[in-house]
Design a protein around this motif. Structure first.
Motif, PDB file in Angstrom:
ATOM      1  N   VAL A 117       7.051 -23.649 -15.897  1.00 12.35           N
ATOM      2  CA  VAL A 117       7.253 -23.242 -14.508  1.00 12.35           C
ATOM      3  C   VAL A 117       8.100 -23.643 -13.565  1.00 12.35           C
ATOM      4  CG1 VAL A 117       6.088 -22.749 -12.100  1.00 12.35           C
ATOM      5  CG2 VAL A 117       4.701 -22.105 -14.311  1.00 12.35           C
ATOM      6  N   ALA A 118       8.317 -24.913 -13.602  1.00 15.46           N
ATOM      7  CA  ALA A 118       9.309 -25.885 -12.993  1.00 15.46           C
ATOM      8  C   ALA A 118      10.532 -25.803 -13.689  1.00 15.46           C
ATOM      9  CB  ALA A 118       9.046 -27.397 -12.910  1.00 15.46           C
ATOM     10  N   ASP A 119      10.753 -25.370 -14.646  1.00 13.23           N
ATOM     11  CA  ASP A 119      12.104 -25.113 -15.399  1.00 13.23           C
ATOM     12  C   ASP A 119      12.433 -23.706 -14.861  1.00 13.23           C
ATOM     13  OD1 ASP A 119      13.372 -23.459 -17.836  1.00 13.23           O
ATOM     14  OD2 ASP A 119      14.027 -25.526 -17.937  1.00 13.23           O
ATOM     15  N   TYR A 120      11.730 -22.583 -14.974  1.00  9.95           N
ATOM     16  CA  TYR A 120      12.252 -21.236 -14.493  1.00  9.95           C
ATOM     17  C   TYR A 120      12.523 -21.192 -13.000  1.00  9.95           C
ATOM     18  CZ  TYR A 120       8.283 -19.124 -12.427  1.00  9.95           C
ATOM     19  OH  TYR A 120       7.095 -18.553 -11.688  1.00  9.95           O
ATOM     20  N   GLN A 121      11.662 -21.793 -12.201  1.00 11.31           N
ATOM     21  CA  GLN A 121      11.922 -21.996 -10.760  1.00 11.31           C
ATOM     22  C   GLN A 121      13.193 -22.926 -10.491  1.00 11.31           C
ATOM     23  OE1 GLN A 121       8.265 -24.207  -9.449  1.00 11.31           O
ATOM     24  NE2 GLN A 121       7.318 -22.137  -8.782  1.00 11.31           N
ATOM     25  N   SER A 122      13.513 -23.535 -11.159  1.00  7.73           N
ATOM     26  CA  SER A 122      14.860 -24.411 -10.982  1.00  7.73           C
ATOM     27  C   SER A 122      16.281 -23.576 -11.201  1.00  7.73           C
ATOM     28  CB  SER A 122      14.858 -25.778 -11.598  1.00  7.73           C
ATOM     29  OG  SER A 122      15.218 -25.605 -13.094  1.00  7.73           O
ATOM     30  N   ARG A 123      16.095 -23.016 -12.311  1.00  6.19           N
ATOM     31  CA  ARG A 123      17.020 -22.106 -12.703  1.00  6.19           C
ATOM     32  C   ARG A 123      17.147 -20.874 -11.792  1.00  6.19           C
ATOM     33  NH1 ARG A 123      18.096 -22.447 -18.512  1.00  6.19           N
ATOM     34  NH2 ARG A 123      16.970 -23.908 -19.397  1.00  6.19           N
ATOM     35  N   LEU A 124      16.153 -20.190 -11.022  1.00  7.02           N
ATOM     36  CA  LEU A 124      16.249 -19.297 -10.233  1.00  7.02           C
ATOM     37  C   LEU A 124      16.968 -19.700  -8.942  1.00  7.02           C
ATOM     38  CD1 LEU A 124      13.079 -17.001 -10.675  1.00  7.02           C
ATOM     39  CD2 LEU A 124      15.555 -16.713 -11.612  1.00  7.02           C
ATOM     40  N   ALA A 125      16.442 -21.017  -8.428  1.00  9.79           N
ATOM     41  CA  ALA A 125      16.811 -21.814  -7.269  1.00  9.79           C
ATOM     42  C   ALA A 125      18.422 -21.399  -6.954  1.00  9.79           C
ATOM     43  CB  ALA A 125      16.365 -22.950  -7.278  1.00  9.79           C
ATOM     44  N   SER A 126      19.170 -21.541  -7.796  1.00  6.14           N
ATOM     45  CA  SER A 126      20.725 -21.592  -7.819  1.00  6.14           C
ATOM     46  C   SER A 126      21.176 -20.284  -7.581  1.00  6.14           C
ATOM     47  CB  SER A 126      21.119 -22.165  -9.012  1.00  6.14           C
ATOM     48  OG  SER A 126      20.996 -21.505  -9.965  1.00  6.14           O
ATOM     49  N   PHE A 127      20.153 -19.328  -7.453  1.00  2.00           N
ATOM     50  CA  PHE A 127      21.072 -17.882  -7.230  1.00  2.00           C
ATOM     51  C   PHE A 127      20.120 -17.384  -6.014  1.00  2.00           C
ATOM     52  CE2 PHE A 127      20.948 -18.533 -11.988  1.00  2.00           C
ATOM     53  CZ  PHE A 127      22.366 -18.389 -12.209  1.00  2.00           C
ATOM     54  N   PRO A 128      21.051 -17.233  -4.857  1.00  2.40           N
ATOM     55  CA  PRO A 128      20.468 -16.872  -3.505  1.00  2.40           C
ATOM     56  C   PRO A 128      20.103 -15.375  -3.487  1.00  2.40           C
ATOM     57  CG  PRO A 128      22.767 -17.438  -3.306  1.00  2.40           C
ATOM     58  CD  PRO A 128      22.255 -18.163  -4.566  1.00  2.40           C
ATOM     59  N   GLY A 129      20.883 -14.784  -4.392  1.00  2.00           N
ATOM     60  CA  GLY A 129      20.612 -13.093  -4.627  1.00  2.00           C
ATOM     61  C   GLY A 129      19.446 -12.841  -5.455  1.00  2.00           C
ATOM     62  N   LEU A 130      18.749 -13.604  -5.720  1.00  2.00           N
ATOM     63  CA  LEU A 130      17.339 -13.387  -6.278  1.00  2.00           C
ATOM     64  C   LEU A 130      16.456 -13.822  -5.360  1.00  2.00           C
ATOM     65  CD1 LEU A 130      19.290 -13.220  -8.929  1.00  2.00           C
ATOM     66  CD2 LEU A 130      17.277 -13.573 -10.197  1.00  2.00           C
ATOM     67  N   ARG A 131      14.948 -13.054  -5.409  1.00  2.00           N
ATOM     68  CA  ARG A 131      14.026 -13.579  -4.469  1.00  2.00           C
ATOM     69  C   ARG A 131      12.645 -13.081  -5.532  1.00  2.00           C
ATOM     70  NH1 ARG A 131      14.087 -10.013   0.196  1.00  2.00           N
ATOM     71  NH2 ARG A 131      15.831 -11.127   0.959  1.00  2.00           N
ATOM     72  N   VAL A 132      12.038 -14.291  -5.501  1.00  4.72           N
ATOM     73  CA  VAL A 132      10.854 -14.260  -5.898  1.00  4.72           C
ATOM     74  C   VAL A 132       9.726 -13.530  -5.138  1.00  4.72           C
ATOM     75  CG1 VAL A 132       8.598 -15.467  -7.000  1.00  4.72           C
ATOM     76  CG2 VAL A 132      11.013 -16.312  -7.399  1.00  4.72           C
ATOM     77  N   VAL A 133       9.173 -12.512  -5.297  1.00  3.76           N
ATOM     78  CA  VAL A 133       8.192 -11.598  -4.183  1.00  3.76           C
ATOM     79  C   VAL A 133       6.906 -11.636  -4.615  1.00  3.76           C
ATOM     80  CG1 VAL A 133      10.429 -10.057  -3.680  1.00  3.76           C
ATOM     81  CG2 VAL A 133       8.859  -9.506  -5.685  1.00  3.76           C
ATOM     82  N   TYR A 134       6.593 -12.281  -5.928  1.00  3.50           N
ATOM     83  CA  TYR A 134       5.088 -12.656  -5.986  1.00  3.50           C
ATOM     84  C   TYR A 134       4.902 -13.741  -7.388  1.00  3.50           C
ATOM     85  CZ  TYR A 134       0.509 -11.051  -8.295  1.00  3.50           C
ATOM     86  OH  TYR A 134      -0.622 -11.111  -8.608  1.00  3.50           O
TER      87      TYR A 134
END
Length: 451
Positions: free
Chosen positions: A146-163
């Motif tokens: 989980v920490a891995d995918y969260q860190s990968r997504l964190a560098s993209f402000p154009g993506l938003r975790v909505v749930y």
């Protein structure tokens, strides 16, 4: 990049190095995991993020020992649009997938408390584009992934975790109602998964993975181009809130002893809480039988056509009639789905008849080339009606939204109608998704910017 050629198992060739592991790999027991839903606000960043996530998606042939935790990625129709998939390809997806689950409420009989207007955000809003699921055999492996995918997504402000929702097996691998779950998976030709007595004859791989012969003898239609469609499948995700206290209270109201309550519960489900089927343990639970994968699914209903052991309306008999004589005939093989359902929330004490306000329930997850069609059929005909079993308006006792003056029939001499049955699960949201192959994830990640 593909790692190798076809893998032949049981005389069937499948691209096991290209199919996402979740499609054909059973989840571990016990299991830990997280479902996350992501909105894509920037097309280019969405593709870049998909390319990074692709590195963590395991294929079926990845040895479990080297990957005890794995990531699965699926995409909604709106997600494909957000990624810039060409219209010529979008037009090759099935109509019901393109419409989305919320728009198919009438076909699904999602009414009353299941109506999409009451769903938990962001389900049904059009903002769900990517679904990321992590499955793990250990708590440490789950947290690391989980920490891995969260860190990968964190560098993209154009993506938003909505749930985001964590899930995991309850003590003893039970669901929210205290039942061992996950039985009766179809045997897929060429998958390499072990078959157990009672699982039935292997079903053509093309019923579950695009690009292979189906039960009709030919492959079912797939999205185009081939790089996008082949080795992919469809996913139905439906989040249910389970009303465990209401279930317990119903048992107490209709049975005077603990043994009678457990028998009534088994009649509703078709299995005892251990997983032992009524068909093999008609009088009392048998935990040893429930734990034995070589016995706990090895039964049919041919010698119980009067349904004196397993009621005709019991949940598992509705969802897999096996050799039950049905009033309305159906090809059971093409109605089979791979289930990867997960349980969320903390368990309620077994004797509790008052709700504690905590959220708990089931994420029903079905995979297959016909998964969307099949779930719409199951929901409208086998869950929300009793006609196919000759039960009239009687609905599934566990998943059905009950009408006025509902009842459940326990056959006998005379038969007993247990009145006042309630809706024990309420739909909180859901989505239709496409689970691409690893090749397709690469294709999507590298779409040209001019699209």
């Amino acid at each position: 990049m593909r790692r190798g050629p076809f893998k032949r198992r049981n005389g069937v060739e499948l691209d096991l190095d290209d199919i996402q592991a979740t499609v054909l790999r059973r989840r571990p027991e016990p299991y830990y995991g997280t479902h996350a839903l992501v909105e894509i606000l920037d097309q280019q960043q969405g593709r870049q993020a998909l390319g990074l996530l692709r590195e963590q998606v395991a294929a079926v042939d990845t040895p479990f020992e080297s990957s005890p935790a794995w990531t699965a990625v699926a995409i909604t129709y709106q997600g494909l649009v957000a990624l810039g998939v060409p219209e010529s390809s979008l037009a090759t997806f099935p109509h019901n997938f393109c419409e989305g689950m919320a728009a198919r409420a009438k076909q699904l009989r999602d009414e009353g408390p299941n109506d999409p207007r009451g769903w938990q955000p962001p389900f049904g809003s059009g903002r769900v584009h990517l679904a990321i699921s992590v499955y793990a055999a250990s708590e440490a492996g789950w947290q690391a992934r989980v920490a891995d995918y969260q860190s990968r997504l964190a560098s993209f402000p154009g993506l938003r975790v909505v749930y985001q929702q964590d899930f995991g097996a309850q003590p003893g691998d039970r669901n929210a109602f205290g039942y061992k779950d996950g039985f009766t998976q179809p045997v897929v030709q060429g998958s390499g998964e072990p078959a157990h007595p009672g699982d039935g004859e292997p079903i053509k791989a093309g019923e579950f993975v695009l690009g292979y012969p189906s039960e009709t003898g030919v492959p079912l239609p797939q999205p185009q181009p081939d790089a996008l469609g082949r080795n992919g499948t469809y996913v139905v995700f439906r989040k249910y809130q389970s009303h465990v206290a209401a279930f317990n209270e119903y048992l107490h109201r209709n049975a005077s002893t603990a043994a009678a309550r457990e028998l009534l519960a088994a009649k509703l489900v078709g299995r005892w809480r251990s997983g032992a089927p009524l068909a093999l343990a008609p009088a009392h639970d048998d935990p040893d039988l429930g734990a034995d994968d070589n016995r706990n699914n090895d039964f049919r209903y041919g010698n119980d056509q009067q349904c004196l052991v397993t009621p005709r309306g019991a949940h598992i008999r509705r969802m897999n009639p096996r050799d039950t004589q049905m009033s309305i005939l159906a090809n059971v093989n093409i109605r089979r789905i791979i289930r990867r359902s997960t349980t969320y929330g903390t368990p309620l004490p077994a004797d509790a008849v008052r709700d504690d306000g905590q959220e708990r329930g089931l994420d029903f997850i079905a995979l297959g080339v016909r998964a969307i069609d099949n779930v719409e059929f199951l929901q409208s005909e086998w869950v929300s009606s009793g006609n196919f079993m000759g039960l009239g308006k009687e609905r599934d006792p566990m998943l059905g939204i009950q009408e006025r003056n509902p009842y459940f029939t326990v056959p006998g001499t005379p038969p007993r109608r247990v009145k006042g049955i309630q809706s024990f699960n309420t739909l909180r949201g859901g989505e239709y998704l496409f689970m691409p192959s690893l090749t397709a994830l690469d294709w999507l990640a590298n779409l040209p910017d001019t699209v």
